[in-house]
Enzyme design. Structure first.
Site, PDB file in Angstrom:
ATOM      1  N   GLU A  58       0.815  -1.222   0.000  1.00 38.11           N
ATOM      2  CA  GLU A  58       0.000   0.000   0.000  1.00 38.11           C
ATOM      3  C   GLU A  58       0.846   1.268   0.000  1.00 38.11           C
ATOM      4  OE1 GLU A  58      -0.625  -2.570   2.123  1.00 38.11           O
ATOM      5  OE2 GLU A  58      -2.428  -3.381   1.165  1.00 38.11           O
ATOM      6  N   HIS A 128     -10.998  -3.729  10.864  1.00 38.95           N
ATOM      7  CA  HIS A 128     -11.607  -3.500   9.549  1.00 38.95           C
ATOM      8  C   HIS A 128     -12.830  -2.591   9.606  1.00 38.95           C
ATOM      9  CE1 HIS A 128      -9.027  -6.732   8.304  1.00 38.95           C
ATOM     10  NE2 HIS A 128      -9.567  -6.851   7.117  1.00 38.95           N
TER      11      HIS A 128
END
Lengths: 325, 354
Positions: A58, A128
């Site tokens: 990322e 999450h």
């Protein structure tokens, strides 16, 4: 007339921009197979030069997008999970968003950071389930949080065309929302432009993201007791302070319904600005997640940490009953 | 230096590299012939520019202080001389030499460092984060190691646009312990992008010696991604030039990225604040031994004395004008503090509403 889902609106907006402007391309994990459906059909339509499958890197691909943007492209990065925005928080806030200023206006970094699954879903786990739009607003990064398919289309289009970095939050709880639309009516929506979803005269409820829909339900429930205005900023930075002031001028009372953590969240900023600059006839309230909320592993625990319709209804009643400061 | 950190060093035959175990290997590539006189001129200019800049730090004209590159001039001069004007450089916090060697107007660079509106970035980049798109210097991010991924993105975009450019990304030995650097290496190697990664190993990340920071080797990091990687004598501008020219040539013909570890040394502290705090993390004997292989002295042996005298005098005259331009230029208006925050002119709210 066709029914457009939020998710399909994102797919449509991205495709329309890729058709319109050759410099736009999308990169992300699992984009070839369109895991999230945002890029459904894109690999075949645009080829691997414009649908760029990236490894789990990322920070690497966020910096890569910064470089591509400096060299004249308009990257759209699709992130699958909200915490990935925290992993690349530095690359967005401290690099991409500062390069225009640091170069004395020579070159901006027009990247769109598309987060199409922000927020909580039962059982997804503590790592999450965040929805960190307040952090980007705090750092001065353009940040949008549309609640409806039409607004999602319009604001993703605007984000891609904008010459600055823009973070797009698509709340998980909104992805299934459908709306009857005329495709020809879909159009870009300016940043910093709020929207009155339901007009009212007694109290302004500022609702953000998926909470717009819950706020509308509460306003309906309370219809016999009060005239509730539901106002949606749509973008949290820039924020439509003028639009909020106009709503508050009509109602004089304010409740904010915000899926941020309480301390330093958007709700705090909205209340502070309203208290400083607007004519409130009674102390305002906010309904948020708790301070530093950790949600996501056990549904019955997590629900207790979410801002709820019942809390909003109670806050609205309290503000309406208040006799003033 | 302990075993395991030492990698073979490319040096011209017969030269000793101070402070490291030199294993001479021949440099095989005379891809482009270095212009000895021009390299000397560039290095002399960088050296004296930095010395004049330190004077301006002492005088309070450069408020931020600087990260001087004195001692490392051969890397900037030799590497940038191997590039075409259209190629791109990503610099680091120790970047003045990179910009000067790439063709930035020195007056506007000094003005930038002094925070003047005539600076290349209108004073907004400063000594630390200069960029000059007219010279192909895209940025100098202060986030150590993160230029590697940005370089990959620039190279990819240029290649896809049918306008292939070589991107040369400078970083220091401190960057090789950053994950983001390795993520950049991975993408550049995966997609065979035309990037030349140049590590200026000056042996210290601020105060931390390289052997206390780096497990394995610097070149081993490149090799792990299949990137051709070599150690180069960073004190000799012509050796630097040959190594970079080879890497640039590989990049241009589609051979992908290269990693060059330049063994070099900074004579000054990490930053001019060390003039005040007097950190003692290096032995004087070590500094002296590196100065015995001063990059300017090495290059001077290749230039006729009369040419050197002429160049040296010319550099002094130019720098007088550079300093005069910087000092005489106006400082920015505080009312403009939020200029260039956003491309569309959107202004943030002020910090108080009254």
């Amino acid at each position: 007339m066709p029914k457009l889902s939020y998710l399909k609106a994102l797919n449509r907006a991205l495709g329309d921009e890729m058709d319109r402007d050759e410099s736009v391309f999308v990169l992300g994990e699992d984009v070839n197979f369109a895991l999230t459906n945002i890029t459904a059909g894109f690999l075949k339509r645009y080829g691997p030069d414009r649908v760029v499958e990236v490894p789990l890197t990322e920070q690497g691909f966020t910096n890569f997008a910064t470089g591509a943007a400096m060299a004249g492209r308009r990257p759209v990065i699709e992130f699958q999970i909200p915490f990935l925005l925290l992993l690349v928080f530095e690359q967005i806030t401290n690099q991409a968003n500062k390069f225009l200023m640091m170069s004395g206006g020579q070159r901006s970094v027009p990247v769109t950071y598309l987060m199409p699954a922000a927020g909580w879903r039962a059982g997804w786990g503590a790592q999450h389930s965040d929805q960190p739009y307040s952090l980007f607003a705090h750092m001065g990064v353009k940040t949008v949080l549309p609640a409806t398919p039409t607004d999602a289309y319009g604001l993703l289009t605007t984000a891609i065309r904008d010459d600055d970095p823009v973070v797009f939050f698509g709340p998980l709880a909104s992805l299934g929302v459908r709306e009857i639309v005329e495709y020809a009516d879909l159009a870009p929506i300016p940043l910093g432009s709020g929207r009155v979803h339901r007009a009212g005269t007694d109290v302004t409820v500022v609702a953000l993201g998926h909470l717009v829909h819950e706020a509308l339900a509460v306003a309906e429930e309370l219809a016999d007791e009060a005239s509730v205005e539901v106002w949606d900023p749509r973008s949290v930075y820039p924020f439509d302070w003028t639009g909020l002031a106009e709503s508050v001028a009509r109602t004089g009372r304010l409740v904010v319904f915000d899926d941020s953590n309480r301390a330093c969240g958007m709700g705090a900023e909205i209340l502070a600005t309203a208290a400083e600059e607007m004519r409130l006839v009674a102390p305002p309230k906010r309904v948020t997640r708790p301070d530093g909320a950790i949600v996501g592993a056990v549904p019955e625990l997590d629900v207790a940490l979410q801002p709820t319709k019942a809390q909003l209804a109670e806050a609205v009643r309290t503000v309406l009953k208040s006799t003033g400061w | 230096m302990p075993e395991g950190v030492v990698a073979p060093v490319k040096v011209a035959e017969g030269l000793e590299v101070a402070g490291i175990t030199a294993v001479p290997t021949s440099v095989t590539v005379p891809v482009a012939v270095a212009d000895s006189v021009e390299l000397y001129r560039t290095m002399r200019f960088i050296r004296r520019f930095e010395e004049r800049a330190i004077d301006l730090v002492r005088a309070g004209e450069i408020f931020s202080g600087i990260h001087p590159c004195i001692g490392q001039e051969a890397v900037a001069a030799g590497a940038c001389a191997a590039l075409d004007p259209g190629d791109i450089v990503l610099s680091s916090h120790r970047g003045h030499g990179h910009l000067l060697a790439k063709g930035t107007d020195p007056s506007r660079l000094m003005a930038e460092m002094a925070g003047r509106v005539t600076g290349i970035d209108k004073g907004r980049g400063g000594s630390f984060h200069p960029s000059d798109f007219t010279a192909g210097v895209y940025n100098s991010t202060g986030t150590v190691g993160h230029g590697a991924g940005i370089a990959a993105g620039i190279a990819w975009a240029a290649a896809k646009a049918g306008d292939p450019k070589v991107v040369l990304s400078f970083f220091g030995d401190g960057a090789v312990t950053q994950g983001a650097l390795l993520e950049g290496f991975n993408l550049a190697a995966l997609w065979r992008l035309p990037v030349v990664y140049v590590c200026e190993n000056n042996r210290y990340a601020t105060t931390l010696p390289v052997e206390a920071a780096v497990a394995g080797t610097i070149t081993g990091r490149g090799e792990a991604f299949g990137i051709p990687s070599s150690v180069v004598d960073g004190q000799d501008a012509e050796v630097v030039h040959a190594a970079v020219a080879e890497a640039v040539e590989r990049a241009r013909r589609g051979g992908g990225p290269s990693l060059l570890e330049m063994r070099t040394y900074r004579y000054h502290g990490h930053h001019t604040f060390e003039m005040l705090v007097r950190l003692r993390y290096r032995e004087q004997a070590e500094i002296d031994s590196w100065k015995e292989r001063d990059p300017l002295d090495i290059q001077a042996t290749r230039v006729a004395e009369a040419d050197r005298a002429r160049i040296d005098a010319q550099v002094e005259l130019e720098l007088d004008e550079v300093v005069r331009f910087a000092v005489d230029s106006p400082r920015p208006d505080p009312a403009d503090a939020t200029d260039h925050y956003h491309a569309d002119g959107f202004r943030p709210r002020p910090g108080v509403s009254l």
